[in-house]
Design a protein around this motif. Structure first.
Motif, PDB file in Angstrom:
ATOM      1  N   LYS A 192     -12.591  11.756  -5.595  1.00  0.00           N
ATOM      2  CA  LYS A 192     -11.522  11.130  -6.375  1.00  0.00           C
ATOM      3  C   LYS A 192     -10.148  11.610  -5.925  1.00  0.00           C
ATOM      4  CE  LYS A 192     -11.930   9.555 -10.328  1.00  0.00           C
ATOM      5  NZ  LYS A 192     -11.948   9.282 -11.764  1.00  0.00           N
ATOM      6  N   GLN A 193     -10.047  12.874  -5.579  1.00  0.00           N
ATOM      7  CA  GLN A 193      -8.773  13.401  -5.090  1.00  0.00           C
ATOM      8  C   GLN A 193      -8.351  12.703  -3.807  1.00  0.00           C
ATOM      9  OE1 GLN A 193      -9.983  17.514  -4.956  1.00  0.00           O
ATOM     10  NE2 GLN A 193      -8.827  18.034  -6.812  1.00  0.00           N
ATOM     11  N   ALA A 194      -9.293  12.511  -2.900  1.00  0.00           N
ATOM     12  CA  ALA A 194      -8.983  11.859  -1.633  1.00  0.00           C
ATOM     13  C   ALA A 194      -8.513  10.428  -1.841  1.00  0.00           C
ATOM     14  CB  ALA A 194     -10.216  11.882  -0.723  1.00  0.00           C
ATOM     15  N   VAL A 195      -9.185   9.694  -2.727  1.00  0.00           N
ATOM     16  CA  VAL A 195      -8.799   8.306  -2.992  1.00  0.00           C
ATOM     17  C   VAL A 195      -7.436   8.252  -3.674  1.00  0.00           C
ATOM     18  CG1 VAL A 195      -9.413   6.214  -4.248  1.00  0.00           C
ATOM     19  CG2 VAL A 195     -11.186   7.519  -3.070  1.00  0.00           C
ATOM     20  N   ASN A 196      -7.214   9.137  -4.631  1.00  0.00           N
ATOM     21  CA  ASN A 196      -5.923   9.157  -5.337  1.00  0.00           C
ATOM     22  C   ASN A 196      -4.763   9.404  -4.375  1.00  0.00           C
ATOM     23  OD1 ASN A 196      -6.654   8.626  -8.029  1.00  0.00           O
ATOM     24  ND2 ASN A 196      -5.313  10.254  -8.761  1.00  0.00           N
ATOM     25  N   LYS A 197      -4.925  10.385  -3.500  1.00  0.00           N
ATOM     26  CA  LYS A 197      -3.862  10.691  -2.543  1.00  0.00           C
ATOM     27  C   LYS A 197      -3.564   9.492  -1.662  1.00  0.00           C
ATOM     28  CE  LYS A 197      -4.810  15.671  -2.301  1.00  0.00           C
ATOM     29  NZ  LYS A 197      -5.352  16.780  -1.461  1.00  0.00           N
ATOM     30  N   ALA A 198      -4.608   8.815  -1.195  1.00  0.00           N
ATOM     31  CA  ALA A 198      -4.420   7.651  -0.325  1.00  0.00           C
ATOM     32  C   ALA A 198      -3.753   6.504  -1.074  1.00  0.00           C
ATOM     33  CB  ALA A 198      -5.770   7.206   0.232  1.00  0.00           C
ATOM     34  N   LEU A 199      -4.146   6.274  -2.308  1.00  0.00           N
ATOM     35  CA  LEU A 199      -3.530   5.206  -3.103  1.00  0.00           C
ATOM     36  C   LEU A 199      -2.048   5.478  -3.327  1.00  0.00           C
ATOM     37  CD1 LEU A 199      -6.323   4.638  -5.786  1.00  0.00           C
ATOM     38  CD2 LEU A 199      -5.515   2.932  -4.136  1.00  0.00           C
ATOM     39  N   LEU A 200      -1.702   6.722  -3.613  1.00  0.00           N
ATOM     40  CA  LEU A 200      -0.309   7.067  -3.897  1.00  0.00           C
ATOM     41  C   LEU A 200       0.597   6.854  -2.691  1.00  0.00           C
ATOM     42  CD1 LEU A 200      -0.976  10.291  -5.982  1.00  0.00           C
ATOM     43  CD2 LEU A 200       0.055   8.181  -6.852  1.00  0.00           C
ATOM     44  N   ARG A 201       0.062   6.989  -1.508  1.00  0.00           N
ATOM     45  CA  ARG A 201       0.856   6.812  -0.296  1.00  0.00           C
ATOM     46  C   ARG A 201       0.842   5.367   0.230  1.00  0.00           C
ATOM     47  NH1 ARG A 201       2.321  11.434   2.434  1.00  0.00           N
ATOM     48  NH2 ARG A 201       2.443  10.262   4.391  1.00  0.00           N
ATOM     49  N   SER A 202      -0.005   4.533  -0.351  1.00  0.00           N
ATOM     50  CA  SER A 202      -0.261   3.219   0.234  1.00  0.00           C
ATOM     51  C   SER A 202       0.764   2.154  -0.094  1.00  0.00           C
ATOM     52  CB  SER A 202      -1.633   2.724  -0.239  1.00  0.00           C
ATOM     53  OG  SER A 202      -1.591   2.382  -1.624  1.00  0.00           O
ATOM     54  N   GLY A 203       1.488   2.320  -1.223  1.00  0.00           N
ATOM     55  CA  GLY A 203       2.365   1.256  -1.685  1.00  0.00           C
ATOM     56  C   GLY A 203       1.678   0.306  -2.653  1.00  0.00           C
ATOM     57  N   ALA A 204       0.448   0.599  -3.055  1.00  0.00           N
ATOM     58  CA  ALA A 204      -0.269  -0.232  -4.022  1.00  0.00           C
ATOM     59  C   ALA A 204       0.419  -0.172  -5.376  1.00  0.00           C
ATOM     60  CB  ALA A 204      -1.720   0.250  -4.158  1.00  0.00           C
ATOM     61  N   SER A 205       0.351  -1.281  -6.114  1.00  0.00           N
ATOM     62  CA  SER A 205       0.932  -1.324  -7.459  1.00  0.00           C
ATOM     63  C   SER A 205       0.075  -0.505  -8.411  1.00  0.00           C
ATOM     64  CB  SER A 205       1.012  -2.760  -7.962  1.00  0.00           C
ATOM     65  OG  SER A 205      -0.285  -3.267  -8.242  1.00  0.00           O
ATOM     66  N   LYS A 250      -7.014  -4.262   1.448  1.00  0.00           N
ATOM     67  CA  LYS A 250      -5.636  -4.760   1.548  1.00  0.00           C
ATOM     68  C   LYS A 250      -4.702  -3.709   2.132  1.00  0.00           C
ATOM     69  CE  LYS A 250      -1.837  -6.437  -1.381  1.00  0.00           C
ATOM     70  NZ  LYS A 250      -1.449  -6.806  -2.782  1.00  0.00           N
ATOM     71  N   TYR A 251      -4.880  -2.460   1.705  1.00  0.00           N
ATOM     72  CA  TYR A 251      -3.967  -1.393   2.128  1.00  0.00           C
ATOM     73  C   TYR A 251      -4.556  -0.520   3.237  1.00  0.00           C
ATOM     74  CZ  TYR A 251      -1.199  -2.834  -1.846  1.00  0.00           C
ATOM     75  OH  TYR A 251      -0.446  -3.581  -2.730  1.00  0.00           O
ATOM     76  N   GLY A 252      -5.703  -0.892   3.752  1.00  0.00           N
ATOM     77  CA  GLY A 252      -6.301  -0.140   4.840  1.00  0.00           C
ATOM     78  C   GLY A 252      -6.588   1.294   4.478  1.00  0.00           C
ATOM     79  N   ILE A 253      -7.071   1.521   3.262  1.00  0.00           N
ATOM     80  CA  ILE A 253      -7.301   2.880   2.767  1.00  0.00           C
ATOM     81  C   ILE A 253      -8.657   3.399   3.249  1.00  0.00           C
ATOM     82  CG2 ILE A 253      -7.620   4.279   0.691  1.00  0.00           C
ATOM     83  CD1 ILE A 253      -5.721   2.317  -0.726  1.00  0.00           C
ATOM     84  N   GLU A 254      -8.640   4.584   3.843  1.00  0.00           N
ATOM     85  CA  GLU A 254      -9.880   5.243   4.246  1.00  0.00           C
ATOM     86  C   GLU A 254     -10.458   5.970   3.039  1.00  0.00           C
ATOM     87  OE1 GLU A 254     -11.436   5.122   7.144  1.00  0.00           O
ATOM     88  OE2 GLU A 254      -9.921   3.794   8.043  1.00  0.00           O
ATOM     89  N   VAL A 255     -11.696   5.651   2.667  1.00  0.00           N
ATOM     90  CA  VAL A 255     -12.317   6.293   1.515  1.00  0.00           C
ATOM     91  C   VAL A 255     -13.598   6.991   1.962  1.00  0.00           C
ATOM     92  CG1 VAL A 255     -11.370   4.606  -0.104  1.00  0.00           C
ATOM     93  CG2 VAL A 255     -13.629   4.216   0.884  1.00  0.00           C
ATOM     94  N   PRO A 256     -14.013   8.025   1.221  1.00  0.00           N
ATOM     95  CA  PRO A 256     -15.273   8.700   1.550  1.00  0.00           C
ATOM     96  C   PRO A 256     -16.446   7.718   1.523  1.00  0.00           C
ATOM     97  CG  PRO A 256     -13.986  10.011  -0.011  1.00  0.00           C
ATOM     98  CD  PRO A 256     -13.306   8.681   0.099  1.00  0.00           C
TER      99      PRO A 256
END
Length: 443
Positions: free
Chosen positions: A160-173, A238-244
């Motif tokens: 969850k920490q990894a996904v949260n960090k990626a979302l915060l940097r992505s520009g997602a609403s 959409k945001y090209g987020i790398e997730v575990p």
């Protein structure tokens, strides 16, 4: 750092006999800070919560909750509740408030930590073995998504920490981020309410969501969810987020599906939105009228990249100055919502500082235009300031120090830019949260 006391600001404002007096930077800053303080006070838990408390039940009352305003909300409940009371709420570090019967736990935001995970588990334990005569009073505000950290079965806190960090940097609403968060949680997206069965659940909300959709506030832990695992996967794509790998497998399998609208298990529950950005803007508009200025509320739910939103605001300000359209000066333009920042640099930022820095570049020292942007929770992103102030001489003062606004913007370093000018607004935690507040004074 600019931190004028509210009483000093009011005294300065009352000394200005004409709106044109607000051209002076000191008077303009005092006015803008007064409007910000008024907006925040209007959405405080002590002001907005007591009228909406339910009647005590036949049985027990258990209070649970999460968010930046959760401790202040718990304190307001304690001050006005008649009868037996116990419970636990989790808030951000530094946002606690003294309570006697409701335990307050502090945890990390915006990236969850073990303290938040432990608090979530203890909440679930508190609502076990309740009866239909009992009441669960759930206090929810912005920030609760990170603070109520309960990974779904098969996932870990690190996932969850990894996904949260990626979302915060992505520009997602915020809506997109919370869609993903709901489907990775054991409690969000309505699951916390199901854990309270058969007790009745009353949810009191302070909204940090543009449009005030209650199912999105803190990822809707007590409300059914219309989004799906497929929607969450679409946001990630959409945001090209790398997730575990475990996260992707969880979503693709459908294991993270949430209870949907119409689910009979939510029958008899109730939710009330106590405070919103619109209320804060209306309070600031009323204060502006008292001080001799005409306010115009553009919107309470503006979203998008902070620098793009700034360019639109700058265009409106230039039109007013040059042509008296769509409003005549002197006036104050007010807006709220939640912008985003796609992080490309390595500076110290915050979406409100980024907005103001982009506004400074777009206005290029336009005379007679002053501005404030701040987060109503007192924390702009993860920094120690609520926001900052902008004056017509901002770029000139920065240039005298050898600083380039454009370079700072390219580096996402709004905090560093305004800190060097002593133009940050530092309030400390306000213990409420209805997101961004922007005021542009045009005289």
């Amino acid at each position: 750092m600019f931190a004028t006391d509210a009483s000093d600001a009011t005294a300065a404002l009352l000394s200005a006999k004409r709106p044109s007096d607000y051209r002076h930077p000191t008077e303009a800053r005092a006015l803008l800070r007064d409007l910000f303080d008024t907006a925040v006070a209007a959405v405080s838990a002590s002001h907005c919560l007591p009228p909406h408390l339910p009647q005590p039940p036949k049985g027990r009352t258990v209070v649970i909750g999460a968010g930046k305003a959760a401790a202040a909300m718990a304190q307001a409940v304690e001050s006005h509740w008649q009868g037996e009371l116990s419970g636990l709420v989790v808030t951000r570090y530094g946002h606690g408030a003294p309570c006697r019967r409701i335990e307050v736990v502090e945890a990390a935001h915006p990236v969850p930590d073990a303290a938040g995970q432990q608090a979530a588990q203890r909440m679930v334990e508190l609502v076990q073995d309740l009866t239909a005569d009992d009441l669960v009073l759930c206090l929810i505000s912005g920030g609760g998504s990170a603070l109520l950290a309960a990974p779904a079965p098969g996932l870990t806190l690190a996932d969850k920490q990894a996904v949260n960090k990626a979302l915060l940097r992505s520009g997602a609403s915020i809506g997109e981020m919370n869609c993903v968060r709901k489907h990775l949680s054991a409690l969000k997206g309505g699951r916390l309410a199901l854990a309270c069965a058969p007790a009745r659940v009353e949810t009191l909300l302070i909204s940090d969501i543009p449009g005030d959709d209650p199912t999105l506030i803190a990822s809707g832990p007590t409300l059914p969810d219309a989004t799906t695992c497929a929607d969450a996967l679409a946001v990630i794509a959409k945001y090209g987020i790398e997730v575990p790998d475990a996260v992707r497998a969880h979503l693709e399998s459908g294991a993270g599906e949430t209870p949907k609208p119409g689910d009979a298990r939510f029958a008899g529950h109730r939710s009330v939105t106590l405070a919103s950005a619109q209320q804060s803007l209306e309070a600031a508009a009323a204060r502006a009228r008292e001080l001799g200025l005409t306010p115009h509320i553009l919107s309470d739910s503006i979203e998008g990249e902070a620098r793009d939103v700034a360019e639109v605001h700058a265009a409106i300000a230039r039109q007013i100055v040059a042509h008296g359209q769509p409003f005549q000066k002197p006036c104050v333009i007010l807006s709220g919502g939640e912008t985003t920042v796609t992080v490309r640099g390595n500076g110290r930022g915050g979406r409100n500082a980024e907005f103001l820095l982009a506004l400074a570049v777009a206005l290029d020292g336009l005379p007679g235009v002053h501005a404030l942007a701040g987060d109503t929770d007192g924390i702009d992103g993860s920094e120690d300031n609520a926001g900052a102030l902008l004056s017509p001489d901002t770029l000139t003062r920065a240039a005298a120090q050898g600083a380039s606004a454009r370079a700072h913007l390219d580096n996402n370093d709004g905090y560093g830019f305004f800190a060097a000018l002593d133009d940050l607004i530092v309030t400390g935690p306000t213990r409420t949260n209805v997101n961004d507040f922007r005021a542009i004074l045009i005289v």
